[in-house]
Design a protein around this motif. Structure first.
Motif, PDB file in Angstrom:
ATOM      1  N   MET A  89       0.820  -1.192   0.000  1.00 43.37           N
ATOM      2  CA  MET A  89       0.000   0.000   0.000  1.00 43.37           C
ATOM      3  C   MET A  89       0.865   1.256   0.000  1.00 43.37           C
ATOM      4  N   LYS A  90       1.960   1.221   0.776  1.00 39.26           N
ATOM      5  CA  LYS A  90       2.827   2.387   0.835  1.00 39.26           C
ATOM      6  C   LYS A  90       3.422   2.708  -0.524  1.00 39.26           C
ATOM      7  N   LYS A  91       3.766   1.665  -1.283  1.00 38.36           N
ATOM      8  CA  LYS A  91       4.354   1.893  -2.602  1.00 38.36           C
ATOM      9  C   LYS A  91       3.359   2.581  -3.526  1.00 38.36           C
ATOM     10  N   ARG A  92       2.073   2.253  -3.387  1.00 38.35           N
ATOM     11  CA  ARG A  92       1.047   2.861  -4.230  1.00 38.35           C
ATOM     12  C   ARG A  92       0.889   4.343  -3.923  1.00 38.35           C
ATOM     13  N   ILE A  93       1.204   4.756  -2.712  1.00 40.17           N
ATOM     14  CA  ILE A  93       1.056   6.149  -2.324  1.00 40.17           C
ATOM     15  C   ILE A  93       2.350   6.919  -2.568  1.00 40.17           C
ATOM     16  N   ILE A  94       3.483   6.299  -2.280  1.00 43.80           N
ATOM     17  CA  ILE A  94       4.758   7.002  -2.351  1.00 43.80           C
ATOM     18  C   ILE A  94       5.125   7.391  -3.776  1.00 43.80           C
ATOM     19  N   LEU A  95       5.005   6.476  -4.729  1.00 44.79           N
ATOM     20  CA  LEU A  95       5.383   6.788  -6.106  1.00 44.79           C
ATOM     21  C   LEU A  95       4.562   7.940  -6.682  1.00 44.79           C
ATOM     22  N   PRO A  96       3.216   7.913  -6.572  1.00 48.92           N
ATOM     23  CA  PRO A  96       2.465   9.065  -7.081  1.00 48.92           C
ATOM     24  C   PRO A  96       2.807  10.356  -6.341  1.00 48.92           C
ATOM     25  N   ALA A  97       3.079  10.261  -5.043  1.00 44.40           N
ATOM     26  CA  ALA A  97       3.438  11.467  -4.290  1.00 44.40           C
ATOM     27  C   ALA A  97       4.747  12.049  -4.808  1.00 44.40           C
ATOM     28  N   ILE A  98       5.707  11.177  -5.115  1.00 49.30           N
ATOM     29  CA  ILE A  98       6.984  11.641  -5.659  1.00 49.30           C
ATOM     30  C   ILE A  98       6.768  12.272  -7.030  1.00 49.30           C
ATOM     31  N   LEU A  99       5.943  11.631  -7.858  1.00 54.92           N
ATOM     32  CA  LEU A  99       5.670  12.179  -9.188  1.00 54.92           C
ATOM     33  C   LEU A  99       4.997  13.540  -9.103  1.00 54.92           C
ATOM     34  N   LEU A 100       4.058  13.668  -8.167  1.00 59.67           N
ATOM     35  CA  LEU A 100       3.389  14.955  -8.000  1.00 59.67           C
ATOM     36  C   LEU A 100       4.358  16.015  -7.499  1.00 59.67           C
ATOM     37  N   TRP A 101       5.260  15.622  -6.591  1.00 59.75           N
ATOM     38  CA  TRP A 101       6.247  16.571  -6.098  1.00 59.75           C
ATOM     39  C   TRP A 101       7.131  17.053  -7.248  1.00 59.75           C
ATOM     40  N   LEU A 102       7.574  16.116  -8.081  1.00 61.87           N
ATOM     41  CA  LEU A 102       8.417  16.485  -9.216  1.00 61.87           C
ATOM     42  C   LEU A 102       7.662  17.396 -10.179  1.00 61.87           C
ATOM     43  N   ALA A 103       6.394  17.078 -10.416  1.00 60.55           N
ATOM     44  CA  ALA A 103       5.590  17.916 -11.307  1.00 60.55           C
ATOM     45  C   ALA A 103       5.442  19.307 -10.713  1.00 60.55           C
ATOM     46  N   SER A 145      -2.247  20.849   6.068  1.00 59.77           N
ATOM     47  CA  SER A 145      -3.274  21.882   6.226  1.00 59.77           C
ATOM     48  C   SER A 145      -2.662  23.279   6.140  1.00 59.77           C
ATOM     49  N   GLN A 146      -1.455  23.452   6.660  1.00 56.91           N
ATOM     50  CA  GLN A 146      -0.791  24.743   6.536  1.00 56.91           C
ATOM     51  C   GLN A 146      -0.373  24.986   5.082  1.00 56.91           C
ATOM     52  N   GLU A 168      -2.392  18.609  -5.149  1.00 57.60           N
ATOM     53  CA  GLU A 168      -1.388  17.890  -4.370  1.00 57.60           C
ATOM     54  C   GLU A 168      -1.800  17.768  -2.911  1.00 57.60           C
ATOM     55  N   TYR A 169      -2.620  18.673  -2.445  1.00 59.53           N
ATOM     56  CA  TYR A 169      -3.136  18.574  -1.078  1.00 59.53           C
ATOM     57  C   TYR A 169      -4.131  17.421  -0.971  1.00 59.53           C
ATOM     58  N   TYR A 170      -5.052  17.330  -1.912  1.00 65.55           N
ATOM     59  CA  TYR A 170      -6.100  16.307  -1.855  1.00 65.55           C
ATOM     60  C   TYR A 170      -5.595  14.912  -2.229  1.00 65.55           C
ATOM     61  N   TYR A 171      -4.617  14.840  -3.088  1.00 64.16           N
ATOM     62  CA  TYR A 171      -4.190  13.556  -3.667  1.00 64.16           C
ATOM     63  C   TYR A 171      -3.824  12.488  -2.636  1.00 64.16           C
ATOM     64  N   PRO A 172      -2.941  12.748  -1.674  1.00 62.44           N
ATOM     65  CA  PRO A 172      -2.533  11.672  -0.767  1.00 62.44           C
ATOM     66  C   PRO A 172      -3.616  11.222   0.203  1.00 62.44           C
ATOM     67  N   PHE A 173      -4.654  12.038   0.391  1.00 65.93           N
ATOM     68  CA  PHE A 173      -5.709  11.689   1.332  1.00 65.93           C
ATOM     69  C   PHE A 173      -6.813  10.857   0.684  1.00 65.93           C
ATOM     70  N   PHE A 174      -6.701  10.592  -0.598  1.00 65.50           N
ATOM     71  CA  PHE A 174      -7.720   9.868  -1.351  1.00 65.50           C
ATOM     72  C   PHE A 174      -9.083  10.533  -1.188  1.00 65.50           C
ATOM     73  N   ASP A 175      -9.066  11.859  -1.109  1.00 60.04           N
ATOM     74  CA  ASP A 175     -10.290  12.654  -1.031  1.00 60.04           C
ATOM     75  C   ASP A 175     -10.728  12.921  -2.466  1.00 60.04           C
ATOM     76  N   ASN A 176     -11.290  11.874  -3.084  1.00 62.36           N
ATOM     77  CA  ASN A 176     -11.578  11.944  -4.516  1.00 62.36           C
ATOM     78  C   ASN A 176     -12.613  12.993  -4.876  1.00 62.36           C
ATOM     79  N   ASP A 177     -13.633  13.165  -4.043  1.00 60.29           N
ATOM     80  CA  ASP A 177     -14.652  14.160  -4.367  1.00 60.29           C
ATOM     81  C   ASP A 177     -14.022  15.547  -4.475  1.00 60.29           C
ATOM     82  N   SER A 178     -13.263  15.924  -3.451  1.00 61.21           N
ATOM     83  CA  SER A 178     -12.619  17.239  -3.467  1.00 61.21           C
ATOM     84  C   SER A 178     -11.585  17.334  -4.586  1.00 61.21           C
ATOM     85  N   LEU A 179     -10.845  16.251  -4.808  1.00 57.59           N
ATOM     86  CA  LEU A 179      -9.835  16.241  -5.867  1.00 57.59           C
ATOM     87  C   LEU A 179     -10.478  16.486  -7.221  1.00 57.59           C
TER      88      LEU A 179
END
Length: 144
Positions: free
Chosen positions: A1-15, A50-51, A81-92
């Motif tokens: 599960m961590k791998k599924r979150i970490i890779l997209p987070a890294i890609l989003l950070w790079l973007a 949140s900050q 990028e704020y909504y992405y890691p929380f899987f808050d799909n509606d807000s995203l």
């Protein structure tokens, strides 16, 4: 599960890092404030989300007040990028639709395609490959 979150987070950070290179904006105090807020966003978005979100919203408001379309498009894209890691799909998806409409209206294609890429990534991470493929196809059509 961590791998599924970490890779997209890294890609989003790079973007986000790639789009952080600023186009020219109105001179003066706003330019300094814009740079300061961008730095605070990058510094806080992963450590204190949140900050980081508050800084994004402040940057968006400052950009709107100063007529800086490119920075407003950046902020509207960055909020994803704020909504992405929380899987808050509606807000995203709501924020993505708003960012996409804004980018299209103001011809900010760099941000338009970044928003679409993030949405496609979300679909793929959720196992919704058909929707991801449809989103990628729509992005390809827009690029033509």
């Amino acid at each position: 599960m961590k791998k599924r979150i970490i890779l997209p987070a890294i890609l989003l950070w790079l973007a986000g890092w790639q789009i952080a290179t600023a186009e020219e904006a109105p001179a003066g105090d706003y330019t300094l404030e814009r740079s300061r807020l961008r730095g605070l966003i990058e510094e806080n978005l992963s450590r204190n989300p949140s900050q980081g979100r508050d800084y994004i919203l402040r940057l968006e408001e400052e950009a709107r007040r100063n007529g800086d379309i490119a920075t407003e498009a950046y902020a509207r894209t960055k909020i994803l990028e704020y909504y992405y890691p929380f899987f808050d799909n509606d807000s995203l998806f709501i924020a993505a639709r708003q960012a996409e409409d804004f980018a299209r209206q103001h011809k900010q294609y760099r941000y338009l395609f970044l928003v679409k890429q993030i949405v496609v990534q979300r679909y793929v991470n959720e196992g919704k490959y058909g929707q991801g493929l449809a989103g990628a196809s729509a992005m390809h059509e827009d690029a033509k």
